[in-house]
Design a protein around this motif. Sequence first.
Motif, PDB file in Angstrom:
ATOM      1  N   GLY A  79      -3.904   3.916   6.533  1.00  0.00           N
ATOM      2  CA  GLY A  79      -3.625   5.609   6.308  1.00  0.00           C
ATOM      3  C   GLY A  79      -2.840   5.655   5.123  1.00  0.00           C
ATOM      4  O   GLY A  79      -2.775   6.962   4.591  1.00  0.00           O
ATOM      5  N   PHE A  80      -2.015   4.603   4.525  1.00  0.00           N
ATOM      6  CA  PHE A  80      -1.370   4.821   3.377  1.00  0.00           C
ATOM      7  C   PHE A  80      -1.940   4.170   1.996  1.00  0.00           C
ATOM      8  O   PHE A  80      -1.485   3.601   1.348  1.00  0.00           O
ATOM      9  CB  PHE A  80      -0.121   4.573   3.543  1.00  0.00           C
ATOM     10  CG  PHE A  80       0.719   5.218   4.537  1.00  0.00           C
ATOM     11  CD1 PHE A  80       1.408   6.509   4.191  1.00  0.00           C
ATOM     12  CD2 PHE A  80       0.766   4.659   5.879  1.00  0.00           C
ATOM     13  CE1 PHE A  80       2.123   7.192   4.966  1.00  0.00           C
ATOM     14  CE2 PHE A  80       1.463   5.564   6.838  1.00  0.00           C
ATOM     15  CZ  PHE A  80       2.181   6.809   6.537  1.00  0.00           C
ATOM     16  N   THR A  81      -3.397   4.114   2.219  1.00  0.00           N
ATOM     17  CA  THR A  81      -4.073   3.263   1.202  1.00  0.00           C
ATOM     18  C   THR A  81      -3.757   3.867  -0.426  1.00  0.00           C
ATOM     19  O   THR A  81      -3.489   2.786  -1.171  1.00  0.00           O
ATOM     20  CB  THR A  81      -5.724   3.239   1.320  1.00  0.00           C
ATOM     21  OG1 THR A  81      -6.023   3.286   2.763  1.00  0.00           O
ATOM     22  CG2 THR A  81      -6.354   2.690   0.417  1.00  0.00           C
ATOM     23  N   VAL A  82      -3.424   4.966  -0.658  1.00  0.00           N
ATOM     24  CA  VAL A  82      -3.252   5.452  -1.920  1.00  0.00           C
ATOM     25  C   VAL A  82      -1.787   4.908  -2.427  1.00  0.00           C
ATOM     26  O   VAL A  82      -1.405   4.502  -3.543  1.00  0.00           O
ATOM     27  CB  VAL A  82      -3.386   6.923  -2.009  1.00  0.00           C
ATOM     28  CG1 VAL A  82      -2.713   7.449  -3.630  1.00  0.00           C
ATOM     29  CG2 VAL A  82      -4.901   7.260  -2.006  1.00  0.00           C
ATOM     30  N   VAL A  83      -0.576   5.019  -1.571  1.00  0.00           N
ATOM     31  CA  VAL A  83       0.612   4.575  -1.457  1.00  0.00           C
ATOM     32  C   VAL A  83       0.553   3.159  -1.959  1.00  0.00           C
ATOM     33  O   VAL A  83       1.123   2.441  -2.771  1.00  0.00           O
ATOM     34  CB  VAL A  83       1.384   4.977  -0.386  1.00  0.00           C
ATOM     35  CG1 VAL A  83       2.606   4.276  -0.617  1.00  0.00           C
ATOM     36  CG2 VAL A  83       1.597   6.401  -0.377  1.00  0.00           C
ATOM     37  N   LEU A  84      -0.239   2.240  -1.019  1.00  0.00           N
ATOM     38  CA  LEU A  84      -0.448   0.930  -1.217  1.00  0.00           C
ATOM     39  C   LEU A  84      -0.977   0.489  -2.862  1.00  0.00           C
ATOM     40  O   LEU A  84      -0.616  -0.365  -3.341  1.00  0.00           O
ATOM     41  CB  LEU A  84      -1.047   0.452  -0.092  1.00  0.00           C
ATOM     42  CG  LEU A  84      -0.448   0.337   1.067  1.00  0.00           C
ATOM     43  CD1 LEU A  84      -1.482   0.037   2.362  1.00  0.00           C
ATOM     44  CD2 LEU A  84       0.690  -0.477   1.408  1.00  0.00           C
ATOM     45  N   LEU A 126      -9.553  -0.222  -5.578  1.00  0.00           N
ATOM     46  CA  LEU A 126     -10.062   0.649  -6.762  1.00  0.00           C
ATOM     47  C   LEU A 126     -11.625   0.771  -6.762  1.00  0.00           C
ATOM     48  O   LEU A 126     -11.960   1.872  -7.206  1.00  0.00           O
ATOM     49  CB  LEU A 126      -9.625   0.077  -7.933  1.00  0.00           C
ATOM     50  CG  LEU A 126      -7.818   0.214  -8.468  1.00  0.00           C
ATOM     51  CD1 LEU A 126      -7.736  -0.510  -9.802  1.00  0.00           C
ATOM     52  CD2 LEU A 126      -7.386   1.504  -8.455  1.00  0.00           C
ATOM     53  N   PHE A 127     -12.299  -0.155  -6.299  1.00  0.00           N
ATOM     54  CA  PHE A 127     -13.431  -0.084  -6.343  1.00  0.00           C
ATOM     55  C   PHE A 127     -14.514  -0.326  -5.124  1.00  0.00           C
ATOM     56  O   PHE A 127     -15.541  -0.169  -5.162  1.00  0.00           O
ATOM     57  CB  PHE A 127     -14.040  -1.368  -7.222  1.00  0.00           C
ATOM     58  CG  PHE A 127     -13.356  -1.252  -8.681  1.00  0.00           C
ATOM     59  CD1 PHE A 127     -13.563  -0.396  -9.546  1.00  0.00           C
ATOM     60  CD2 PHE A 127     -12.362  -2.367  -9.131  1.00  0.00           C
ATOM     61  CE1 PHE A 127     -13.172  -0.293 -10.912  1.00  0.00           C
ATOM     62  CE2 PHE A 127     -11.779  -2.353 -10.353  1.00  0.00           C
ATOM     63  CZ  PHE A 127     -12.131  -1.398 -11.262  1.00  0.00           C
ATOM     64  N   ARG A 128     -13.697  -0.380  -3.975  1.00  0.00           N
ATOM     65  CA  ARG A 128     -14.583  -0.290  -2.898  1.00  0.00           C
ATOM     66  C   ARG A 128     -14.711   1.097  -2.130  1.00  0.00           C
ATOM     67  O   ARG A 128     -13.770   1.837  -2.596  1.00  0.00           O
ATOM     68  CB  ARG A 128     -14.269  -1.434  -1.906  1.00  0.00           C
ATOM     69  CG  ARG A 128     -14.366  -2.861  -2.193  1.00  0.00           C
ATOM     70  CD  ARG A 128     -14.530  -3.836  -1.036  1.00  0.00           C
ATOM     71  NE  ARG A 128     -14.752  -5.330  -1.712  1.00  0.00           N
ATOM     72  CZ  ARG A 128     -15.566  -5.846  -1.935  1.00  0.00           C
ATOM     73  NH1 ARG A 128     -16.861  -5.216  -1.611  1.00  0.00           N
ATOM     74  NH2 ARG A 128     -15.863  -6.986  -2.439  1.00  0.00           N
ATOM     75  N   SER A 129     -15.438   1.246  -1.097  1.00  0.00           N
ATOM     76  CA  SER A 129     -15.502   2.313  -0.265  1.00  0.00           C
ATOM     77  C   SER A 129     -14.442   2.627   0.470  1.00  0.00           C
ATOM     78  O   SER A 129     -13.932   1.736   0.786  1.00  0.00           O
ATOM     79  CB  SER A 129     -16.990   2.715   0.297  1.00  0.00           C
ATOM     80  OG  SER A 129     -16.862   1.629   1.244  1.00  0.00           O
ATOM     81  N   PRO A 130     -13.715   3.883   0.881  1.00  0.00           N
ATOM     82  CA  PRO A 130     -14.635   5.145   0.593  1.00  0.00           C
ATOM     83  C   PRO A 130     -14.253   5.670  -0.769  1.00  0.00           C
ATOM     84  O   PRO A 130     -14.794   6.826  -1.067  1.00  0.00           O
ATOM     85  CB  PRO A 130     -13.779   5.863   1.649  1.00  0.00           C
ATOM     86  CG  PRO A 130     -12.364   5.279   1.920  1.00  0.00           C
ATOM     87  CD  PRO A 130     -12.711   3.797   1.452  1.00  0.00           C
ATOM     88  N   GLY A 131     -13.354   5.286  -1.835  1.00  0.00           N
ATOM     89  CA  GLY A 131     -13.321   5.780  -3.215  1.00  0.00           C
ATOM     90  C   GLY A 131     -12.285   5.181  -3.951  1.00  0.00           C
ATOM     91  O   GLY A 131     -11.377   4.320  -3.317  1.00  0.00           O
ATOM     92  N   VAL A 132     -12.077   5.362  -5.151  1.00  0.00           N
ATOM     93  CA  VAL A 132     -11.166   5.009  -6.183  1.00  0.00           C
ATOM     94  C   VAL A 132      -9.845   5.322  -5.553  1.00  0.00           C
ATOM     95  O   VAL A 132      -9.402   6.384  -5.344  1.00  0.00           O
ATOM     96  CB  VAL A 132     -11.265   5.567  -7.522  1.00  0.00           C
ATOM     97  CG1 VAL A 132     -10.179   5.025  -8.344  1.00  0.00           C
ATOM     98  CG2 VAL A 132     -12.712   5.385  -8.028  1.00  0.00           C
TER      99      VAL A 132
END
Length: 192
Positions: A79-84, A126-132
């Motif tokens: 759930g913290f994908t952007v932070v990671l 960066l390149f896999r789903s669900p988005g950048v």
Amino acid sequence: MQAARGTPLNEHEPEHPRRPHLVLFAVVAVAALALDVVSKIVVAAHLPLTRPTPVRLLGGAIYLDQVRNSGAAFSFGTGFTVVLTVVALAVVVVIVRTARRLFSAGWSVALALVLGGALGNLADRLFRSPGVGRGHVVDWISVFGPYGQKWPIFNLADAAITCGAVLAAVLALLGVDFDGRRTRRPSPDDDA
């Protein structure tokens, strides 16, 4: 022994200027990244997410079972994908900036493994789903049991990061610096 200009040579300094192990660093990092990326491409193409039974190898010591992980290693931070993603970018920048100071082959390999692994997982984010920046990492190796029952499912990038971290810990415990020299640890006799 005297140097050409009459100054004594330091026995601890090499006669030729030392160069950082940038080639070794680059080769190991690129190899770790390439192995991870190629393995994930093969896994995504030939081991569907919906496969009912994972592929069993070596008598059940290894299972191949594709999953998508939005968290960090061992599904920590789901759930913290952007932070990671931001943390991974920071790690990459720090390691690349440190590379020019690596005169130790051991440290060059250790940090290159971490860099190659970090870049492999960062590419997924960066390149896999669900988005950048929010992409899920392809994990596919399960040991001692299917579906990550005995040990969390991982990939070659995770393995490279772990091996690099273990090597770095060993080098630090041995007192090996980035420049390849050993840090002298004080002994109890030094106080006497």
